[in-house]
Scaffold this active site. Structure first.
Site, PDB file in Angstrom:
ATOM      1  CE  LYS A 130     -10.217  -0.127   2.778  1.00 31.43           C
ATOM      2  NZ  LYS A 130      -9.281   0.759   3.515  1.00 31.43           N
TER       3      LYS A 130
ATOM      4  CD1 TRP B 205      -2.693   1.571   0.472  1.00 32.45           C
ATOM      5  CD2 TRP B 205      -2.120   1.785   2.612  1.00 32.45           C
ATOM      6  NE1 TRP B 205      -3.469   2.572   1.014  1.00 32.45           N
ATOM      7  CE2 TRP B 205      -3.128   2.719   2.335  1.00 32.45           C
ATOM      8  CE3 TRP B 205      -1.590   1.716   3.907  1.00 32.45           C
ATOM      9  CZ2 TRP B 205      -3.611   3.595   3.295  1.00 32.45           C
ATOM     10  CZ3 TRP B 205      -2.078   2.590   4.859  1.00 32.45           C
ATOM     11  CH2 TRP B 205      -3.088   3.518   4.556  1.00 32.45           C
TER      12      TRP B 205
ATOM     13  CB  ALA C 170      -7.178  -2.891   5.822  1.00 36.84           C
TER      14      ALA C 170
ATOM     15  CG  ASP D  34      -2.264  -2.396   7.432  1.00 38.83           C
ATOM     16  OD1 ASP D  34      -3.395  -2.368   7.955  1.00 38.83           O
ATOM     17  OD2 ASP D  34      -1.913  -1.582   6.548  1.00 38.83           O
TER      18      ASP D  34
END
Length: 394
Positions: free
Chosen positions: A243, A127, A210, A208
């Protein structure tokens, strides 16, 4: 003073969004922006979140600040979602943040305060904000091989070789599931091999996560993370609710410092509180409150889990349709990797020139490295993208 400032490079995805908005063609297709969209191109409010908002409107009595780390109930609810019964709650310090981005940024700040010599190993690709934030903070970033552009799968041999150069105290940044931008994930055996390497070499994992629930399921998507926190002496975990709860604009995230030694809890929690205070004081609460209500109410949670399943299966169906259409057009299986990838993203392997040709000729907008948001497709536009890819020579 202001005359000393230098213009910063524009964000490529934001530029893509602007170009898409300015394109007058009715049949244009936006595959760049990383948000979930339904078949109508809308990002809906999830049913359980809408119900929780109505309930909250009735019962909420104050807009006063929460604590520096946010509401403890949010951390407790997220602990259960992320870890189940894998580890004990008293091993986890937690602080709410403005979105997953805020959690990642606070995690990097914590690394810098703990060890200014630490390097952060980041997957290539990753990312983009991972890289720009590390650069902004002056933390040395070391890329490790992750994606094989030929096979469109994880270059695990290259990954392990690069991580083998890390020194004790260095940090390994891992995507918990649904790797962004490639969609290619580690297998559980590969997770274990990475954990074994980090243990041998004294490395610190930062995960991470998400997109929990958007890959193979809520439990399945947390499996790698749970292996990490149950086996490693310590870890940082940045979680986003944008999300899987659809609360993008509410900026709902959580940073957790996990330590097997419960004696570290007080210091770790104090550090998370301190970092919040220095950056934004009290974190936003509205989205966190809604997530907490959904996770703690049996009926709301069941409805939320069902909607997450619907979203996941819808995206998987689009993947199958795209791979099958490309197989039909090319009489080749070279795009079958799209079926194997998970989450909202896949990197298709088109060149920047081919990506530009698809934008000009077909009004199809994707990031220059050919990363697409699969959720930006629908049953009608899948054939459009497939034909455009073939016509562009991808």
């Amino acid at each position: 003073m202001f005359e000393l400032l230098k213009e910063q490079p524009a964000d490529k995805i934001l530029m893509l969004m602007q170009a898409y908005r300015e394109d007058p063609r009715e049949q244009k297709v936006d595959l760049g922006v990383g948000v979930y969209k339904n078949a109508d191109g809308k990002t809906p409010i999830m049913r359980a979140i809408k119900t929780a908002e109505k309930q909250l409107w009735e019962i909420e009595e104050t807009k006063s600040y929460t604590g520096l780390a946010g509401d403890v109930g949010f951390a407790d609810a997220m602990f259960g979602l992320l870890y189940g019964d894998t580890i004990k709650r008293e091993t986890v310090a937690a602080a709410a943040t403005p979105g997953g981005t805020g959690a990642v940024r606070q995690g990097f700040d914590m690394i810098r305060m703990a060890n200014r010599e630490a390097r952060v190993f980041v997957s290539d690709p990753s990312w983009p904000n991972h890289i720009t934030m590390l650069k902004h903070l002056g933390i040395e970033m070391v890329p490790y091989r992750y994606f094989d552009s030929e096979t469109r799968s994880v270059d695990f041999e290259g990954m392990m070789a690069d991580l083998g150069t890390a020194k004790p105290g260095d940090v390994v940044l891992l995507h918990g599931c649904c790797h962004n931008p490639t969609g290619a994930n580690l297998t559980l055996d590969q997770w274990q091999a990475v954990i074994d390497l980090m243990t041998r070499n004294g490395l610190v994992p930062m995960v991470d996560i998400a997109y929990q629930g958007f890959g193979d399921g809520l439990e399945e998507d947390a499996a790698g993370l749970r292996m990490v926190v149950s086996q490693m002496p310590e870890a940082l975990v940045a979680a986003s609710c944008s999300k899987n709860f659809g609360v993008y604009r509410e900026r709902t995230g959580l940073l957790m410092a996990v330590a097997q030694d419960p004696a570290r809890l007080k210091v770790n929690q104090g550090m998370l509180n301190h970092l919040n205070r220095q950056n934004f004081s009290f974190p936003p609460d509205h989205g966190a409150r809604l997530v907490t209500m959904v996770l703690n109410d049996a009926a709301l949670r069941a409805d939320w889990e069902e909607e997450v399943r619907e979203i996941r299966e819808g995206v998987l169906a689009l993947r199958v349709q795209l791979a099958d259409e490309l197989r039909r057009l090319t009489n080749s299986d070279r795009f079958d990797f799209v079926k194997q990838h998970r989450g909202m993203f896949s990197r298709l392997g088109a060149t920047p020139e081919q990506v530009e040709k698809m934008r000009v000729d077909n009004g199809i907008y994707m990031v220059g490295d050919s990363r697409i948001n699969v959720a930006g497709l629908n049953a009608r536009t899948v054939p459009v993208l497939a034909k455009a890819l073939v016509d562009a020579g991808a």
